[in-house]
Design a protein around this motif. Structure first.
Motif, mmCIF file in Angstrom:
data_model
loop_
_atom_site.group_PDB
_atom_site.id
_atom_site.type_symbol
_atom_site.label_atom_id
_atom_site.label_comp_id
_atom_site.label_asym_id
_atom_site.label_seq_id
_atom_site.Cartn_x
_atom_site.Cartn_y
_atom_site.Cartn_z
ATOM 1 N N UNK A 65 0.846 -1.204 0.000
ATOM 2 C CA UNK A 65 0.000 0.000 0.000
ATOM 3 C C UNK A 65 0.884 1.258 0.000
ATOM 4 N N UNK A 66 1.901 1.249 0.836
ATOM 5 C CA UNK A 66 2.782 2.431 0.934
ATOM 6 C C UNK A 66 3.593 2.611 -0.350
ATOM 7 N N UNK A 67 4.036 1.493 -0.918
ATOM 8 C CA UNK A 67 4.772 1.552 -2.192
ATOM 9 C C UNK A 67 3.879 2.143 -3.292
ATOM 10 N N UNK A 68 2.615 1.767 -3.282
ATOM 11 C CA UNK A 68 1.644 2.347 -4.226
ATOM 12 C C UNK A 68 1.541 3.850 -4.020
ATOM 13 N N UNK A 69 1.618 4.279 -2.760
ATOM 14 C CA UNK A 69 1.574 5.710 -2.434
ATOM 15 C C UNK A 69 2.786 6.430 -3.004
ATOM 16 N N UNK A 70 3.946 5.782 -2.932
ATOM 17 C CA UNK A 70 5.170 6.401 -3.473
ATOM 18 C C UNK A 70 5.059 6.509 -5.002
ATOM 19 N N UNK A 71 4.522 5.462 -5.633
ATOM 20 C CA UNK A 71 4.345 5.493 -7.096
ATOM 21 C C UNK A 71 3.409 6.647 -7.484
ATOM 22 N N UNK A 72 2.337 6.831 -6.705
ATOM 23 C CA UNK A 72 1.388 7.918 -6.994
ATOM 24 C C UNK A 72 2.068 9.279 -6.821
ATOM 25 N N UNK A 73 2.980 9.356 -5.843
ATOM 26 C CA UNK A 73 3.683 10.624 -5.617
ATOM 27 C C UNK A 73 4.646 10.944 -6.765
ATOM 28 N N UNK A 74 5.202 9.898 -7.357
ATOM 29 C CA UNK A 74 6.074 10.098 -8.519
ATOM 30 C C UNK A 74 5.269 10.789 -9.629
ATOM 31 N N UNK A 75 4.069 10.282 -9.826
ATOM 32 C CA UNK A 75 3.169 10.848 -10.826
ATOM 33 C C UNK A 75 2.767 12.285 -10.439
ATOM 34 N N UNK A 76 2.580 12.464 -9.131
ATOM 35 C CA UNK A 76 2.133 13.769 -8.624
ATOM 36 C C UNK A 76 3.193 14.854 -8.873
ATOM 37 N N UNK A 77 4.462 14.494 -8.664
ATOM 38 C CA UNK A 77 5.541 15.466 -8.885
ATOM 39 C C UNK A 77 5.537 15.919 -10.355
#
Ligand SMILES: Cc1ncc(CN)c(N)n1
Length: 225
Positions: free
Chosen positions: A81-93
């Motif tokens: 779940x947290x790794x998915x959050x990091x992936x989403x943040x990559x997209x967010x940046x």
């Protein structure tokens, strides 16, 4: 189980107890002005530039949470779940960079404001190995939940959100992000259920601080601090 016997989970209990503060963060005049279409676009641009700086500090916080989950979690799926959050943040940046260029916000020349610096410093304090996984994951839920609730409200029935801001609201207000926040809330509740009184009270104080910072962050976007 009978309705009356149902145990109230910790986060629901806190949301009831701190309802006024939670509502100040999730129904702030800034996001309400997006919803009713009266938003001052210079406030939106200020928010955009400042939030980009915040998100850059949020990434190492979530990375530190991943490390805590790996060391301390009793459930392997937390890491995914947290790794998915990091992936989403990559997209967010990447999204912030595109959006800033669309609105002519010069990200490299944006100076972090005092409130932002303080909030980023608070995030940094949560990265310490001394901070328990339960406290950090509960903070993570609160940080994400404020944006989810705030921006979902800008898209709900009766909203007059300007067309050019809908994509921003979708980013955090979409159902998938809502589901993700719900999963984070479940993780936090599961951990809190098994925690000592000391950890529970530290997690509660951290949630309160997050909510206060979120209110101050929206205030800053309106040029009020
Ligand atoms: C200040 C703030 N709080 C929360 C989020 C959601 N990640 C954000 N982007 N910025």
């Amino acid at each position: 189980m009978e309705e009356s016997n149902k145990e109230i989970l910790m986060i629901q209990k806190w949301l009831n107890q701190h309802n006024e503060l939670y509502t100040s963060a999730t129904r702030h005049p800034f996001t309400l002005s997006i919803r009713d279409g009266s938003v001052d676009l210079s406030a939106f641009k200020r928010w955009l530039g400042q939030d980009y700086i915040f998100v850059r500090a949020f990434v190492p916080f979530v990375a530190s949470l991943l490390l805590k989950a790996w060391k301390e979690s009793d459930d392997d799926s937390d890491i995914e779940v947290i790794l998915g959050g990091i992936a989403a943040l990559n997209d967010e940046v990447s999204w912030f960079k595109r959006e800033a260029s669309k609105w002519s916000v010069p990200l490299s020349a944006t100076v972090p404001q005092k409130t932002n610096l303080e909030y980023c410093r608070f995030l940094e304090s949560l990265m310490s190995p001394e901070v328990d996984y339960t406290v950090a994951v509960t903070a993570f839920w609160a940080i994400e939940a404020v944006y989810q609730e705030s921006y979902a409200h800008c898209l709900s029935d009766g909203s007059k959100t300007p067309e050019e801001l809908k994509e921003t609201c979708q980013r955090w207000g979409n159902d998938g992000f809502g589901q993700y926040c719900h999963t984070l809330q479940n993780i936090a509740n599961r951990r809190l259920e098994k925690s000592s009184e000391d950890i529970i009270s530290k997690a509660e104080a951290t949630v309160i601080r997050v909510l206060e910072y979120e209110v101050e962050f929206w205030n800053m976007s309106r040029g009020e601090t």
